[in-house]
Design an enzyme around this catalytic site. Structure first.
Site, PDB file in Angstrom:
ATOM      1  N   ASP A 206       0.836  -1.131  -0.073  1.00 56.01           N
ATOM      2  CA  ASP A 206       0.010   0.062  -0.050  1.00 56.01           C
ATOM      3  C   ASP A 206       0.957   1.334   0.054  1.00 56.01           C
ATOM      4  OD1 ASP A 206      -1.493   2.225   0.479  1.00 56.01           O
ATOM      5  OD2 ASP A 206      -2.473   1.413   2.302  1.00 56.01           O
ATOM      6  N   GLN A 209       1.162   6.425   1.029  1.00 60.42           N
ATOM      7  CA  GLN A 209       2.140   7.368   1.574  1.00 60.42           C
ATOM      8  C   GLN A 209       3.179   7.333   1.241  1.00 60.42           C
ATOM      9  OE1 GLN A 209       0.408   9.684   3.528  1.00 60.42           O
ATOM     10  NE2 GLN A 209      -1.435   8.928   3.800  1.00 60.42           N
ATOM     11  N   LYS A 232      -2.928  12.142  -3.438  1.00 56.08           N
ATOM     12  CA  LYS A 232      -1.850  12.463  -2.531  1.00 56.08           C
ATOM     13  C   LYS A 232      -0.533  12.944  -3.103  1.00 56.08           C
ATOM     14  CE  LYS A 232      -3.735   9.097   0.855  1.00 56.08           C
ATOM     15  NZ  LYS A 232      -4.464   9.695   1.895  1.00 56.08           N
ATOM     16  N   CYS A 374      -8.287   6.418  10.247  1.00 54.85           N
ATOM     17  CA  CYS A 374      -8.811   5.335   9.463  1.00 54.85           C
ATOM     18  C   CYS A 374      -7.680   4.333   9.948  1.00 54.85           C
ATOM     19  CB  CYS A 374      -8.867   5.367   7.894  1.00 54.85           C
ATOM     20  SG  CYS A 374     -10.140   6.552   7.639  1.00 54.85           S
TER      21      CYS A 374
HETATM   22  N1  7TS Z   1      -3.575   3.699   2.483  1.00 58.46           N
HETATM   23  C1  7TS Z   1      -3.046   4.599   3.151  1.00 58.46           C
HETATM   24  C2  7TS Z   1      -1.632   4.314   3.843  1.00 58.46           C
HETATM   25  C3  7TS Z   1      -3.483   5.862   3.578  1.00 58.46           C
HETATM   26  O1  7TS Z   1      -3.100   6.739   3.991  1.00 58.46           O
HETATM   27  C4  7TS Z   1      -4.925   6.173   2.853  1.00 58.46           C
HETATM   28  C5  7TS Z   1      -5.673   7.352   2.881  1.00 58.46           C
HETATM   29  C6  7TS Z   1      -5.531   4.964   2.014  1.00 58.46           C
HETATM   30  C7  7TS Z   1      -4.995   3.847   1.984  1.00 58.46           C
HETATM   31  C8  7TS Z   1      -6.700   5.249   1.269  1.00 58.46           C
HETATM   32  O2  7TS Z   1      -6.667   6.139   0.190  1.00 58.46           O
HETATM   33  P1  7TS Z   1      -7.733   6.514  -0.819  1.00 58.46           P
HETATM   34  O3  7TS Z   1      -7.309   7.646  -1.707  1.00 58.46           O
HETATM   35  O4  7TS Z   1      -8.407   5.373  -1.106  1.00 58.46           O
HETATM   36  O5  7TS Z   1      -9.032   7.190   0.410  1.00 58.46           O
HETATM   37  N2  7TS Z   1      -5.285   8.262   4.062  1.00 58.46           N
HETATM   38  C9  7TS Z   1      -5.960   9.359   4.579  1.00 58.46           C
HETATM   39  C10 7TS Z   1      -5.522   9.846   5.770  1.00 58.46           C
HETATM   40  O6  7TS Z   1      -4.619   9.523   6.313  1.00 58.46           O
HETATM   41  N3  7TS Z   1      -6.182  10.930   6.037  1.00 58.46           N
HETATM   42  O7  7TS Z   1      -7.367  10.936   4.925  1.00 58.46           O
HETATM   43  C11 7TS Z   1      -7.016   9.686   4.106  1.00 58.46           C
END
Ligand code: 7TS
Length: 417
Positions: A206, A209, A232, A374
């Site tokens: 994953d 980040q 991101k 989350c």
């Molecule tokens: N994996 C990680 C490590 C994340 O930080 C996030 C989103 C996701 C998956 C999911 O990403 P999405 O684009 O599908 O939503 N993290 C965060 C956060 O830390 N605050 O808001 C979203």
């Protein structure tokens, strides 16, 4: 700020000017945006690329015989090649566009997982994971009796690697974050992947980040699957990526059904399209895919290695200056050295609830995120319900961290009365 890496330091004043939103004041304060871990901001180059696409090239992609639709299709497919090069994928056909990392992880669980996992088969996760890399596997645990095992943490929030080989024994998959969205912890993914492969397990990273902040090469990581979101890394919302080795994608059944993902449809069945299209049902987020490629162009023009070095020096600065300035009222969670962490700092401050804290910080123009981020299993490990979290990117500098310290000091006074 001087760089000890030999890389030319970023000119943050110039970079900030590339991001229109950063020039907009909040209630008379400069915007101090410290929430890029949730979603980054976008440079003009990305906004213009999407605008240009809509103004000049938009039509639905694929199966069209007119020049405009061909231009749209070419724009999307050239973005796919751009994304493939960005993560070092051997072929653009290994890049599947989704709506976000969450959908990409669900695709892995629902397609690869359902096709390959039998009752009692094991998926290994870590306590650092975001719910997006937990809930799809919990759903498989419920529906298919898959066993989940968890790699635990050391007290300072690094992965506890002591019993990893035991946990991996007999496992089918290790799914691990490239960087914790709460603690900034950077797990040793390549080492874990080697150990997982030695145990016969596949590896899903994953990289939501990590990809925005560090050079990503799927082969160096030892990944079999890799997921991330566009929003991101200075790209648009609404577009995510799944990369997987082509033989995996070839063998996986489609996830969503509909137009665009078939070769043939009969009343008694269908033949899926070739990869990656068999995983892209319906009209894709074409403008967002174009914007994602523009974001990658922008980040690579700045230099991902320079961004990594810049963020590391900001993290060093924060880990030193915030405790200096705020004393024992501040508890920073996670690794204390920048060797094991990226530019995300979660903290507790002066017994003030993170939601209250972030509201007071907002009145200073400082955006940090409060909550469980989350990552509830991690919150339980930390023994807290919520943290306040500051996170930085290429457009932040030490003045933003100083502004955070000033606002925290004010919040302490505000709540002391
Ligand atoms: N994996 C990680 C490590 C994340 O930080 C996030 C989103 C996701 C998956 C999911 O990403 P999405 O684009 O599908 O939503 N993290 C965060 C956060 O830390 N605050 O808001 C979203």
């Amino acid at each position: 700020m001087s760089s000890s890496t030999g890389l030319e330091p970023l000119d943050v004043t110039r970079i900030k000017a590339d991001f229109p939103i950063l020039g907009r004041p909040v209630d008379g304060h400069d915007l101090v945006f410290l929430d890029s871990a949730a979603s980054s901001q976008r440079p003009t180059a990305v906004l213009e690329a999407m605008d240009r696409y809509y103004s000049e090239d938009h039509a639905n992609v694929h199966r069209a015989a007119y020049a405009l639709a061909e231009r749209a299709t070419n724009a999307m497919e050239s973005s796919r090649r751009r994304v493939a090069a960005f993560v070092g994928a051997p072929s653009a056909d290994e890049i599947v566009f989704t709506k976000n990392a969450t959908e990409s992880l669900n695709l892995v669980a629902r397609s690869w997982g359902v096709a390959n996992l039998r009752p009692g088969d094991v998926v290994v996760l870590t306590l650092l994971e975001h719910h997006a890399n937990i809930v799809p596997w919990l759903q498989l645990a419920e529906s298919h009796d898959v066993e989940l095992r968890w790699i635990g943490l050391t007290p300072d929030g690094r992965l506890d690697l002591d019993d990893v080989d035991d946990l991996l024994r007999g496992a089918s998959l290790l799914s691990v974050t490239g960087m914790s969205n709460v603690l900034g912890t950077v797990p040793p993914v390549a080492e874990l992947a080697e150990r997982a492969h030695a145990a016969g397990a596949l590896v899903c990273v994953d990289a939501c980040q990590s990809t925005p902040h560090t050079t990503t090469r799927v082969e160096d990581l030892g990944a079999d699957f890799l997921v991330f979101s566009g929003h991101k890394l200075c790209g648009p919302t609404g577009v995510g990526v799944l990369w997987a080795r082509s033989e995996l994608l070839e063998s996986m059944p489609p996830f969503l059904g509909g137009g665009g993902m078939i070769l043939d449809v009969r009343t008694d069945g269908f033949t899926p399209a070739a990869v990656p299209h068999k995983f892209e049902a319906g009209t894709p987020p074409i403008a967002e895919i174009v914007g994602l490629a523009a974001a990658i162009d922008y980040l690579e023009a700045v230099g991902i290695d320079r961004i990594t070095a810049h963020e590391r020096s900001l993290t060093e600065y924060a880990l030193e200056s915030l405790p200096d300035r705020l004393g024992d009222d501040l508890t920073i969670f996670g690794p204390t050295d920048t060797e094991h962490r990226g530019g995300i700092v979660s903290f507790a401050f002066a017994d003030i609830h993170p939601h209250d804290l972030s509201q007071v910080l907002d009145s200073h123009g400082v955006c940090v995120r409060p909550g469980h981020h989350c990552a509830k299993p991690l919150m339980r490990f930390l023994g807290v319900g919520a943290t306040a979290r500051a996170s930085w990117y290429l457009y932040n500098d030490t003045s933003d961290i100083d502004a955070l310290a000033d606002a925290l000091a004010d919040a302490r006074e505000f709540f002391a009365v």
